[in-house]
Scaffold this motif. Structure first.
Motif: not given
Length: 255
Positions: A17-39
Motif C-alpha cells: 500500500l502506498t501512502v496515498q492509498a493509506i490516506k484514501a482509506l482513512n477518508r472512507a466511512d464505508v468499505v465495500f468488500l466483494p465476496d467471491k465465496g468460500e473458495e
C-alpha cells in the motif's frame, strides 16, 4: 453527493500500500468488500486485514456477494458484458442503501485498478444507470511490477517494448515481433502449449503472500515443473492467482 474511492492495494503484501492509498482509506466511512465465496475467502480476509491495519477512524464494512461469470464459450465479450451488468446492479443497490449522501465509500482493488481489472468499467455502468456518485482512482502496485521485483529482473530489454496480454490471446502463439510478453489471466497454462525452444519464463503465484511460489528458467526445461506446482497449489488453496513473463532467449549476453 456520494463519493467513491477505488484504491489499488497491491499484489498481496499489505506493505504494497502506498501512502496515498493509506490516506484514501482513512477518508472512507464505508468499505465495500466483494465476496467471491468460500473458495476465495483468503482474498476477502486480506482486505479486512488491510483495513484493520491502516484505518485509524471509525468505519463500516459492507459485503457485496459477487456473482460467478458464466462459461465464456465462443461469445467471450458478450458473457463478460452480461457479468459486468449483474455486478453493477449489485453495486448500485449497495451504494444506494449503505452509502448516505455526503459519505465516502471505498473499493479495494487487487493490484492496480487500470490493469486487467473491471472495477472502473463497472462503476461507470453504475453512474450511467443514474446514480449520482463522484469517484477517484488511487493507483497500486500491480502483479506485473511485483513479478519483476521478486525475480530481480527488468521487464524490458534495452530499448525494447513489453507486451502485456492474456492467456486467451497467447493461445494463438507467441506474438510475432515481440521480445518480452507478460501474460495475465491464464487459467489454462497456455505457456505449456506453445513452441518453447527459444523462450525463457519467469513465473510467480500468490505474489506478495506467505504462499508465494517463484519458478524461472528455459521454458522447455521448467514448463512441467510449473504445471505441477500450479496444480498442487490450486488443490491446496482452492484458488490460484499467477502471472508470468515470457522472453525470447538472447543470441548473445547483453552488456
Amino acid at each position: 453527493m456520494r463519493k467513491l474511492l477505488i484504491i489499488g492495494i497491491g499484489a498481496g503484501d499489505p506493505d504494497h500500500l502506498t501512502v496515498q492509498a493509506i490516506k484514501a482509506l482513512n477518508r472512507a466511512d464505508v468499505v465495500f468488500l466483494p465476496d467471491k465465496g468460500e473458495e476465495k475467502a483468503a482474498l476477502r480476509h486480506l482486505r479486512e486485514e488491510i483495513c484493520a491495519r491502516f484505518i485509524e477512524k471509525p468505519y463500516r464494512t459492507v459485503t457485496i456477494e459477487t456473482p460467478q461469470r458464466a462459461a465464456a464459450g465462443s461469445d467471450y465479450r458478450g458473457v463478460v458484458v452480461d457479468w459486468h451488468a449483474r455486478i453493477a446492479a449489485l453495486y448500485a443497490r449497495r451504494f444506494t442503501e449503505d452509502l448516505a449522501e455526503g459519505q465516502c465509500g471505498a473499493l479495494l482493488v487487487w493490484g492496480d485498478p487500470a490493469l486487467y481489472d473491471s472495477t472502473l468499467r463497472i462503476v461507470e455502468r453504475v453512474r450511467a444507470g443514474g446514480l449520482a456518485i463522484d469517484w477517484e482512482v488511487i493507483p497500486g502496485i500491480s502483479s506485473v511490477q511485483a513479478l519483476a521485483a521478486r525475480h530481480k529482473i527488468a521487464l524490458n530489454r534495452i530499448g525494447e517494448p513489453v507486451l502485456i496480454t492474456t492467456g486467451r490471446k497467447l493461445a494463438g502463439g507467441f506474438p510475432a515481433g515481440q521480445d518480452s510478453v507478460v501474460v495475465m489471466l491464464d487459467g489454462e497454462q497456455t505457456f505449456a502449449r506453445i513452441p518453447a525452444e527459444d523462450l525463457e519464463i519467469y513465473w510467480g503465484a500468490y505474489l506478495g503472500t506467505a504462499e508465494e511460489i517463484l519458478i524461472a528458467g528455459r521454458l522447455a526445461d521448467v514448463a512441467g515443473e510449473i504445471e505441477a506446482a500450479r496444480s498442487q497449489a490450486r488443490e491446496r488453496h482452492g484458488w490460484i492467482m499467477d502471472i508470468y513473463l515470457l522472453r525470447r532467449r538472447p543470441a548473445a549476453t547483453e552488456a
